[in-house]
Every structure is written in C-alpha cells, then in structure tokens.
Design a protein around this motif. Structure first.
Motif, short mmCIF file in Angstrom:
data_model
loop_
_atom_site.label_atom_id
_atom_site.label_comp_id
_atom_site.label_asym_id
_atom_site.label_seq_id
_atom_site.Cartn_x
_atom_site.Cartn_y
_atom_site.Cartn_z
N ASP A 102 -17.08 11.07 11.24
CA ASP A 102 -16.22 10.50 10.20
C ASP A 102 -15.18 9.57 10.80
N ARG A 109 -16.91 6.32 11.55
CA ARG A 109 -17.39 5.62 10.36
C ARG A 109 -16.24 5.18 9.44
N THR A 144 -20.02 1.97 10.99
CA THR A 144 -20.85 2.77 10.10
C THR A 144 -22.31 2.84 10.55
N GLY A 145 -22.61 2.31 11.72
CA GLY A 145 -23.98 2.41 12.23
C GLY A 145 -24.36 3.83 12.63
N HIS A 185 -24.99 7.29 11.64
CA HIS A 185 -25.27 7.85 10.32
C HIS A 185 -25.21 9.37 10.30
N ILE A 186 -24.87 9.88 9.15
CA ILE A 186 -24.81 11.34 8.98
C ILE A 186 -26.03 11.79 8.20
N GLY A 187 -26.79 12.72 8.79
CA GLY A 187 -28.00 13.19 8.12
C GLY A 187 -27.92 14.64 7.69
N THR A 215 -26.18 10.81 16.54
CA THR A 215 -26.06 10.84 17.99
C THR A 215 -25.35 9.59 18.53
N CYS A 232 -21.43 14.75 14.64
CA CYS A 232 -21.05 15.66 13.55
C CYS A 232 -20.60 17.01 14.08
N TYR A 249 -32.64 4.60 9.13
CA TYR A 249 -31.44 5.43 9.05
C TYR A 249 -31.27 6.28 10.31
N THR A 297 -32.55 5.52 13.21
CA THR A 297 -32.78 4.69 14.39
C THR A 297 -31.61 4.65 15.38
N PRO A 298 -30.37 4.51 14.92
CA PRO A 298 -29.28 4.47 15.91
C PRO A 298 -29.30 5.67 16.85
#
Lengths: 187, 724, 291
Positions: A52, A55, A61-62, A64-66, A76, A87, A128, A130-131
């Motif tokens: 957070d 982001r 924002t690259g 991402h939260i899954g 990661t 996270c 999503y 990929t980063p």
C-alpha cells in the motif's frame, strides 16, 4: 502461547479485536526508503503494508495486490536485493531499505533483457502477475545465470499466473538467462 | 462472408503492443487509477451464516470511529436499487430476485448485510469489525440432492421448493430407439465447484461528473455494455448518463462477465452522495462471492450396439444455482450448455435429457471457462471409456466409430445445431499420433503398471461453442442478450486509423489482434492502427468478451467494418485519380493502382479529401468523413473442435497423478495471431488441469467454505502440461 | 484484508525485546520475518495490540557450531540456513527440508525460529527439529530455560511459550558420521502447504545395524509427531525390505492425522507409511549421507 485459529483454514468468520478500539495508537512513524534509486520520506501508520505504501503513497502502482496473504506473488518486489512479498511487510519496518519495483527495472529506457524475453515469448496475457514474475526472474538469474528448465520451474513457484499456463514464462526465463549471459559477456 | 485470400497480417505472429506498458508496470488496473479527491471507500459487512434472519444491525460503534462516513443497510437502499434479477424467458425457469444488500434474510456466507463508507480502506476494514449484526441462524443446505429433498429448507418461499429451473427434451420414439441397443451402460459423474480466481480480484469505482449529471463507472468487466444496461434498469436512470469503462483487466475467465450487486451499489451511492465511491475486492471476498461454477451432477445412460456405436443416450443433469441466479445468465447458462453440448462431435441421433437447477445456501454460480461444456464432455468421454471396457474395444476406436465423419458436413446435430465444418476425426488421429498412442497401447501391460507406476492415456474430444449470435442466445432463453458485437473504424484526418470495438479485453491481446485485422483489411500499417474498447461512451453497443466470442464476433465486425471503410477509400481514390475504384489495392497505408504501380495515394491524402482539407470536394453522393460502423450478429453459433490426449502416471503408494505428456489439437479455424492462440490454449489447458486435479471450493455441513485461499486455485508447477 | 492498528516497537537488543515482552505480554507479538504472522494479521485472525520488531537485533542472526550443536538465532533467515555451508555439512536433514519451506520470497525473510514458534503440525521445520531432538532456548526478562521439541510443540499452532517469553535460539544436534537423513513431503502444489511429510534420520553402527532412528511426521497429528513405534522397530536391526514394509505399516498405524479439505485422515495415515518406506529405501539406495 496460542494462535486463535488454525491458519490453513480459510476463516469463515471475521474475528473481532476483543472489544479494543482498533485504531488506538495510530501515531504515524517517519519512514525513509529508497525506491528505484529515489529517496522518499513519508509518515505512515505502523500497520501500513509496503504494498500500500508503494502504491498509494508513492503512486508506484505497478506492484499489484492479488491475495494479501503472501500466496500469489503479484506484489513481489526486491527488498535490499531480495524478493519479498510487499503485502507481508510493514513499511515502517523497512526504514532505510532499498526497494526495486517493476517501475525501476528499466525506467523509461529500453526494456531490460528479462522484460524483452517476456515480450518475445508471449509470457504474459493480462499482465497483472507479471511485475512479480519479472522481479523473481531477476533475483533468480542473478543467483543462477545458467539454469535448466526444472530449476526455472522451481524458481517460478514464487509466483502464480492464471492466464498463461506458465509454459511461455519458462521459455522467457530461459531466453532471459541467455540474454543476460550475452550481455555480461560483452561487458 | 466471402473467403479472404489475400492476407498480409492475419495469421502472422505479431508481438503484443500491450506488453510495452504491462511489462513496465504502467498499465492501469482498477486500483491503479488515479483517485479523485474526496473519494469514499466502501467495504461490505458480510454474513457469516449460510441462512439466517437478520434481527437487528447496530452500527453505532462503527459510526463513532473517526474516518467512518456512514453505514448503510439493505433497508437504506431499497428505494435506490430495484431487486436484482436477470431477464430469462425460458419454459421451466422461475424468477428469483435478490436485494443487492440483504434486508431480512441472508442466504449464503458472504452475502452483504451492510455497507461501510469510510475515508480510507484501512478505516473501512476497522469499521467492519464494529458493526454488530444480530442473526437468527436457520437450517441451510449446500448440496444439490439435499436441496431437492422434500424436507429441505426452501430458500425462496414463492417457489415452494428449490427448483429454479427444469427442462427436458426427447427425440421421437426415444424409448424404442433406446431398446435397440445391445448393451446399456449408466454412470454418474460429478464436477466440483470452482471459480475463476483471477489474480486481480474485482472492484469498481463510480465517479460523478462534477459539472454534468453523468456518472462514470470504472469496473474490470468483460461486458461493459450489459453492465450499463443493467445498472440503468435497476437504478431507473437514463442509460445515456452512465458511462462504463473497463480499465486494464487482470484476468476474467467468465467470472468477470457478470453484473454484480456492487456495481449497482457504487453507482447508487455516487449519485446519493455526489462523491466518487470505490470498492476494491479482497481475495476472501473473491472466493466467497464472485460467481462460482460447475457443481454439477450428470447421470448418463447409453444404449450401445455391440460394435460400440451409441444408439441412444439419456442425460440427466442437475446444477447448483447457488443462493440466487447470477446476472445476466441465470443458472440456465450452465444447465442448458451441458445438455445441449453433450452430443459434441459424436453422431448421437436419439437423445433425451432432463435438466434442472437447484437453489442452495451457497454463492451464486455462473459463467466460467466453457460453462456447461467441460461437465458434458466429462460425462460423454467417461462413457466412451466405459463402452470400450465393456465391449473390449480400444477407447480410441470407440470414439472413432461414433464420430461425425468428414463426409457428414454440414451436419445438423440431434438438437438442431448446425456444424458447418469440423476436423473431428483428423484432430483425434493427430492427437493420438503426437502422443504415440498405438505404440503405448501395444506396450501397456494388463495391470497398467510400468516402472512402479500405473500409466495410462486419457482422451477427450470436444466441440466448443464460440461466437454465439442472437439466435443462439434466444433459443436458450436469454431474452436480453444482444448476441451481436460492433465496431466503428475511422480513418482519421492524418491517415491513421482508430478502431472502436464493443468488446472488453481481459488479457487476450485484442489491442494487437484487432489492429492486425483492421490493418490487413484496410491495407494499412499495423503501427498506424489504434484499438479502443471497453468504454461505452466511445464504442457502439455490443455483447462483450466471453464465451469464446472475441475473435469470432469482435474480430468479425472489425473485418466487415474495415472493408466498408476500404470501399469508401477506393471510391474517393477513384474520384481523386479519376479511375475505376476497382483498380485499387490497399497496401502500406497507400492506395495503389494495380495496373499502374507508379500511381498511388496515401491514406492521408485520401483522408484530407474526406475531411475537406483540400479543395477537391467529395465524389457525388458520398458524405464527408472516412469511417464506418458495423454490427455483426453471427448465425446461431460457430463450432470449434479439438482433442486432448494425455499420458499420466499414478503413484500407487500415494495416489499422486503426474502428467507425463499432454497433447492438444485445437481447431479454432483461421488463426489471427499464432503465438497468442498458443498462449490461450496453454492457459486454458492449465486451468482445465487445475479443475480436474487440484481445485475445488468445498462447502462444509454449515455451508461455509472450508478452503485455503487462492493457493489451491492454480495448476501446480508439479502438474506441468507440455502442449504440442 | 488490512491489518488492525498496533503499537510498534523496534528495539536494538534482546534485553530491550524481553523488557517489552515483560511489559506487554499477551498483547504483544514478535515480528521477525512476518511470513506467518502478517497473513494472519491481514486476515485479522490475529490482531496483536503491540508488535515488537526484532529485525534491528542483529546479534540474534547467527548460525554457529558449538558443543556438537548448531545454534541458530531468532533472527536467522530461512534463506540463510538454506545456503549455509555449515548447515549443508552439519545438518543435512535441515538442508534437505529447506527448499520445501514456503517459496524463495518467504525464505528470504522468514526465520527458522519464527517458523518453529508458529508450531504448525504441517510445517517442515517443526518436523525437522523434532526428528533432530532440537533444544529450544527460551528467553524472558525472568531468565532463560531450555526445552526439547516435545515440550515446545504443545498442539496445533500452540507452543509452550509464556506471554513474556520468546524463542531466542534453537540448537540442532549435528549429524553423526554414518547417519543418513531424508526429508520428503507431499503437497498439492510444488510450494504451499503440505498434506503430509516426513523428516527421517537413521544412524548405523559399524556392523551396519541401525543404532538410532528418529522419524517425525508432518500432518500425522495435532503436533509434529515422533513415530516412536517405528523408531523402536528399526533400532537394533538391519534395514531390509521386510523391516521397511513393517516400518511403513507401523507408521500408518501410529499416525493420528485429521481430515481437512485437502486430504482425509485415512489418506494422510496411508501416505505417512508410504513416506517412511520411501525414505528408508532412499537411505538404502543412497550410499552417502545427505539429501
């Protein structure tokens, strides 16, 4: 000392906080962090997750939260050069850390060899996840510059992808290893 | 459509343009969008009970928390949002409507009972813990057969029981034909409950325009136009004031091809408060509330001749609807797909089915990866193996003997679906050849034990519905499913091309492939083509991206539309050069006289004429502008087909299944971009393996999900398919 | 899924950590790698009022051999243990188990002691520590005490620590010459939670007889469990096919697993036997000590 519930079960109930006011002591703490080579200073609540922080405080924002519990690997980043789940990290605990996110891999310059390999191999679809895959691959190839496909598969257990079926990602990592070795050879 | 012979880009692997921003972390998924000032973050208080009466809701402690703007219950929204239901006109379907926030009764774990409005997502989560809901728990039911028992709790009183849908079909003299078989085999098949588990959970943000009365809804949906229509319907607002935009979408798989209550809620709240309202789903909510799928019981009974050919088949299918019908498909989607698709590539001429859907205290089920088809093929393919075992015929041979043969096309199957073409036998033979089937069978010992493991080969033939048009939806009762998709192709004044498509990409590569189609058909440079989709204010109306319709219907309309524009380009070029338009060919963003290579015009020069940027004027009868709009509604459905052949080893010590080799032969017709198609096949195969071996959402006896989050959701690196 | 608010302390020394624990007791949790703790906090299964971050206590990060044991400090990362030459040489069982612990990104931060304190009966490290007969060094402002694995692991996700105590160090006995160790695991995926697993250590005398056997099964009970009947059966005898089969049957009988969504108790009991057979066969087939 006991944890309340068995961790591996998906909790059907939202557990209370024993009647305590959950926002007690939200005093913000100053965090200094170098992200993608740039120094940042922010005051944040201790509970603020690194994901957070990146982001919503730094607008990177690259990342991402899954799943927000360390399973999927989408969030990661490199923390002092090592992959970590953003996270599962509190920003305050990383005061002074150096972080690399997907935005820092190539900046606005030409694609990094790992990114280029993913592009050539069609190793992403929705993109999503990929980063996280890119940063896992960068750490992995730093440690193992000439891996075989089974080693690549093992390394990729760090991350989940729901679109590609992984095959093209394995191809991409193999190709990226070659690109990085060739680049190293030139240098 | 006429056969296209002169491809330049169609069929070529072009690397994806969307990669450039995805690989740099610059794509904007829902939660990546810049947030408007004064944004309200919402969170949902959800039911821990599968079935309960809501006695009271006490939000005082939550409201006292700094940063909490408000707490709303179902009662607070009844005037804003009508009860939610799909429009299905099909005999045997009985309507069930749901309040978007439960009012008196909850019917599944995860159902929303109250909404927190807060200044930050963290405070919203804090407030969730402080809302005290007093429930009176009631008996609940999760399993299909349990829900069908007379003593089962009835979810929706007006139905009298839990049967929300029931239908049947029978060919003439079915019983007599069935009696002609030499042997009868019967088996029950079950499919586990699964869900898409996209790596990006859902979420949505409604943003009122500060000066106009418009509202923009950002939502990662596969069906933006249908979402807009549904919101306008249920909120009773003009469709014209609502704009639905899809940001980058982190995987869909059908799960994001629904209209969800939260999409209605954020728009309603944005209207009520005049502030932007955002909700971001977390993984727990994804697994508890996004559309689940499967959870079917299929009983298949076949009468078979001694040579292995099927005389007649009877299929009884029961599907689990969950607590409420999904929007817009209802449970009839999977139910009717299963029974309609079971005949697949096989010549089954005598067929009877009964199908029903049952409401239970579980999350609503809906569209996901093939809808009823995988279940149907599990049943018929499982039966093929059983026929082989019973009659001592090789299972591949049983399939050969039942398959629709090349000379049978065009073939109308037993329920009236026309297969114009197909490669059923060649696909099967190719799959067997890749895997080395004959040699494997010859070497296979009777006990199947090779090197300490049981080793065997499984085969699945299938047809696959793709590109369903209006007639295909109507016949299944989808009264409001448009069926068509549309496009608008514009040659801009500078000669560059913009393609607006009614679709919404979720990772399939539309921005690359639709540009290939338009560039190919317009003779333009691929780099000169920009594709825009996922925005109801920019693209014409259409159905969306699901049920394998993107390339067929979306691609079809882009081709048709580009050719319409191409005709106008030729017409203007003919006028400008004073030659017959039919002499022109389009290539490299130029118009060439095929008989006079030295004469050509650039698209830009032609566009300048069309946009009145010179003194030439337009040819007589031709309007200014250089664009066309096209609506493409394909006939009924298009049938793709294929065969999967897999060799697996099973460790007798621990029962673990290892996939040793996996062959996919997929005939999807004309390929636009081979690399992208391969990627789609890889991904679908991996999810299929996950569904077969690893994934399942399990409800316990109290109808709670006992399931590890996400981690069980993805095909393992242990199960690694090699696709070839 | 966002954690509840907490008070955050970041002491630099063990003494400060212990004094904070003495002050906050049951309200507090230690934050080391956070790989087990933070998921529980994000899901609000656990909402500690106080977090004591020990990541600045650099003195607690060490792996060193002393008195026939490898001592591992509270801040030693799993990844450090995984790549440690000392571990590879002295603790082959731990080295074999390490790649199964979470994924790389977890091991980069997660600590050995943190995973032990988490006391998951399906955890790899508790199983290894049990088989190795590790000693757990527990510290508090009141002093130090040392317990063995069977005292440390009380039940699922429950250890023996008092609210003011922390696991300061774990001491793992080095492998004896001629000993063989095997770690095996069954999981639904290559990473992620295990369904069952086994840490096995067998030592042989000069005559090739089994002089000492320590087997600890994952997922075979409420805590990580020593398979004592199997150990008794092996000790003093020679490993042959008949003994191996008997050992497998005894393991299945000894296991007391539970059902969950991933596997039935019967399956877990069955594969516990199968893992014992596989491990012992690997020891026979594999001349050198190690993985």
């Amino acid at each position: 000392m006991t944890l309340i519930l068995r961790a591996r079960f998906f909790p059907p109930l939202r557990c209370g906080t024993d009647g305590e006011d959950p926002v007690m002591s939200p005093e913000k703490i100053t965090v200094r962090m170098t992200v993608n080579g740039k120094a940042y200073v922010r005051d944040v609540e201790p509970r603020y997750l690194l994901a957070d922080f990146l982001r919503h405080e730094l607008y990177l924002t690259g990342t991402h939260i899954g799943c927000e519990h360390g399973v999927c690997g989408a969030c990661t980043v490199l923390i002092n050069g090592k992959t970590g789940r953003s996270c599962l990290q509190f920003a305050v605990a990383l005061d002074g850390a150096e972080i690399t996110t997907v935005e820092g891999i190539a900046g606005d310059g030409p694609l990094h060899p790992v990114q280029e390999a993913f592009h050539q191999a069609h190793a992403l679809q929705c993109g999503y996840c990929t980063p996280g895959f890119l940063l896992t691959t960068i750490e992995f190839l730093g440690q193992n510059p000439d891996p075989d496909r089974d080693e690549i598969r093992q390394a990729l257990t760090n991350n989940m992808c729901r679109c590609t079926g992984y095959l093209n990602i394995i191809d991409a990592v193999e190709d990226a290893a070659g690109r990085l070795r060739a680049k190293g050879g030139e240098a | 459509m006429r056969e296209i012979e002169d491809f330049t880009l169609i069929g070529k692997t072009v690397l994806r343009r969307e990669d450039s921003y995805l690989l740099r972390g610059k794509a904007q998924f829902l939660d990546d969008l810049p947030e408007p000032k004064n944004l309200i973050h919402i969170a949902f208080v959800t039911s821990p009970y599968a079935r309960a009466d809501i006695l009271s809701i006490d939000a005082a402690a939550a409201l006292a928390l700094p940063g909490v703007i408000g707490v709303l219950t179902g009662k607070d929204l009844v005037d804003d949002i009508k009860t939610f239901a799909p429009v299905i006109e099909l005999d045997g379907y009985r309507e069930v409507r749901r309040p978007v926030v439960a009012v008196d009764r909850v019917n599944f774990v995860g159902e929303t009972v109250a909404i927190i409005l807060a200044e930050t997502p963290y405070v919203a989560q804090d407030a969730l813990d402080l809302v005290e809901v007093d429930y009176d728990p009631l008996p609940s039911v999760a399993e299909i057969n349990e829900a069908l028992k007379p003593e089962a709790p009835v979810l929706h009183q007006h139905l009298g029981d839990n049967l929300i849908f029931k239908s049947g079909f029978e060919t003439d003299a079915f019983d007599a034909r069935f009696a002609e078989g030499d042997v009868v085999l019967e088996e029950e098949f079950r499919t586990g409950r699964v869900t898409g588990a996209m790596i990006e959970p859902r979420g949505c943000m409604a943003w009122p325009d500060p000066i106009a009365t418009n509202i923009t809804l950002w939502t990662p949906t596969q069906i933006p136009h249908i979402v807009r229509t549904a919101i306008a319907d249920h909120l009773d607002i003009p469709e014209s004031v609502l704009r639905v935009v899809t940001p980058a979408v982190g995987g869909g798989f059908g799960t994001k091809a629904h209209v969800y209550p939260d999409e209605l809620i954020v728009v309603a709240l944005a209207r009520r408060y005049g502030r932007a309202v955002k909700w971001v789903q977390d993984r727990r909510e994804d697994l508890l509330t996004n559309a689940h799928a499967r959870d079917h019981i299929l009983k298949l009974k076949v009468a078979v001749k001694n040579d292995g050919t099927i005389c007649a088949a009877y299929l009884d299918v029961k599907t689990n609807c969950g607590a409420y019908p999904n929007h817009p498909y209802s449970p009839t989607l999977e139910a009717t797909a299963a029974v309609r698709m079971m005949p697949g590539p096989y010549k089954i001429r005598n067929y009877k089915y009964d199908v029903c859907s049952v409401t239970t205290n579980t999350a609503p089920t809906g569209a996901y990866r093939g809808t009823g088809q995988p279940s149907a093929f599990l049943a018929i393919e499982g039966m093929m193996d059983r026929i082989g075992r019973r009659l001592g015929i090789d299972p591949a041979e049983v399939r050969r003997r039942n398959t629709v043969r090349p000379e049978d096309f065009p073939y109308v199957n037993v329920i009236g679906v026309r297969y114009d073409t197909g490669s059923y036998l060649p696909s099967l033979e190719r799959g067997l050849e890749i895997i080395g089937y004959d040699a494997f069978r010859k070497a296979q010992p009777a006990d199947r034990m090779v090197d300490g493991k049981y080793r065997g080969i499984g085969i699945c033939n299938y047809t696959e519905v793709s590109g369903t048009g209006a007639p295909g939806w109507r016949v299944r009762g989808f009264a409001k499913m448009p069926g068509f998709d549309s496009s608008r192709v514009v040659v801009e004044p500078d000669g560059k091309i913009t393609v607006y498509v009614s679709q919404a990409d979720a990772g399939q590569g539309h921005y690359t492939t639709f540009a290939q189609l338009a560039a190919d058909r317009l003779g333009a440079r691929w780099e000169d083509v920009t594709v825009i989709e996922g925005d109801t204010s920019k693209t014409p109306y259409g159905t969306g991206t699901f049920a394998s319709r993107g390339s067929v219907v979306g691609g079809g309309t882009v081709i048709r539309c580009s050719e319409k524009v191409g005709a106008k380009v030729r017409h203007i070029a003919g006028y400008m050069l004073n030659r017959d338009p039919d002499r022109f060919i389009l290539r490299d963003s130029r118009v060439h006289d095929r008989d006079d290579p030295d004469t050509s015009l650039s698209l830009r020069e032609i566009a300048e004429t069309a946009y009145s940027m010179n003194n030439l004027g337009m040819p007589q009868g031709e309007e200014h502008g250089l664009e066309a709009t096209d609506y493409y509604d394909p006939p009924m459905v298009t049938m793709a087909n294929g065969t999967h052949v897999v060799q697996v080893a099973i460790d007798p010590e621990d029962g673990r299944v290892q996939i040793e080799r996996y062959a996919v032969v997929h005939d999807c017709g004309r390929v636009i971009n081979p690399k992208i198609v391969e990627g789609q096949v890889h991904g679908a195969t991996a999810q299929g393996i996950g569904e077969a071996l690893m994934e399942e959402i399990v409800y316990d006896t109290r109808c709670r999900i006992s399931k590890r989050p996400a981690s069980t959701q993805s095909a393992a690196s242990r199960a690694r398919p090699r696709v070839g | 899924m966002k954690p509840a608010a907490f008070k955050y302390f970041r002491p630099d020394t063990l003494e400060e950590v212990l004094s904070l624990l003495a002050e906050h007791g049951a309200e507090a949790r230690i934050l080391a790698g956070g790989q087990s703790l933070v998921p529980l906090m994000n899901m609000r299964i656990l909402s500690p009022a106080v977090l004591i971050d020990i990541n600045r206590c650099r003195d607690l990060a060490y792996l060193r051999e002393e008195g026939g044991m490898v001592a591992c400090g509270a801040l030693t990362r799993q990844g450090e243990a995984e790549t440690s030459a000392l571990v590879a040489d002295r603790l082959p069982l731990l080295a074999a188990a390490m790649p199964h612990v979470g994924v790389r990104a977890n091991r980069n931060f997660g600590t050995v002691c943190g995973s032990l304190a988490h006391a998951d009966p399906l955890g790899e490290l508790p199983s290894v520590a049990t088989a190795l007969e590790a000693r757990f060094v527990i510290a508090s402002a009141r002093g130090r005490r040392e317990v063995d694995a069977e005292e440390f692991f009380v039940s699922a996700l429950t250890n023996c620590l008092e609210p003011d105590e922390m696991l300061a160090e774990v001491r793992l006995p080095v492998a004896a010459a001629g000993g063989k160790s095997v770690f095996l695991e069954i999981a639904n995926r290559a990473h992620g939670f295990a369904v069952a697993g086994l840490a096995a250590l067998v030592e042989f005398d000069a005559g090739g007889r089994c002089s000492r056997a320590r087997l600890s099964a994952m997922g075979a009970g409420d805590t990580t469990a020593r398979l004592r009947t199997v150990e008794a059966l092996l000790e003093g005898g020679t490993l042959d096919d008949a003994v191996i089969r008997e050992a497998g049957a005894a393991a299945t009988k000894a296991a007391e697993p539970s059902d969950d969504v991933h596997a039935s108790a019967a399956y877990r009991a069955h594969v516990t036997g199968s893992l014992v057979r596989k491990a012992l066969r690997q020891m026979l087939g594999n001349g050198e000590q190690g993985r």
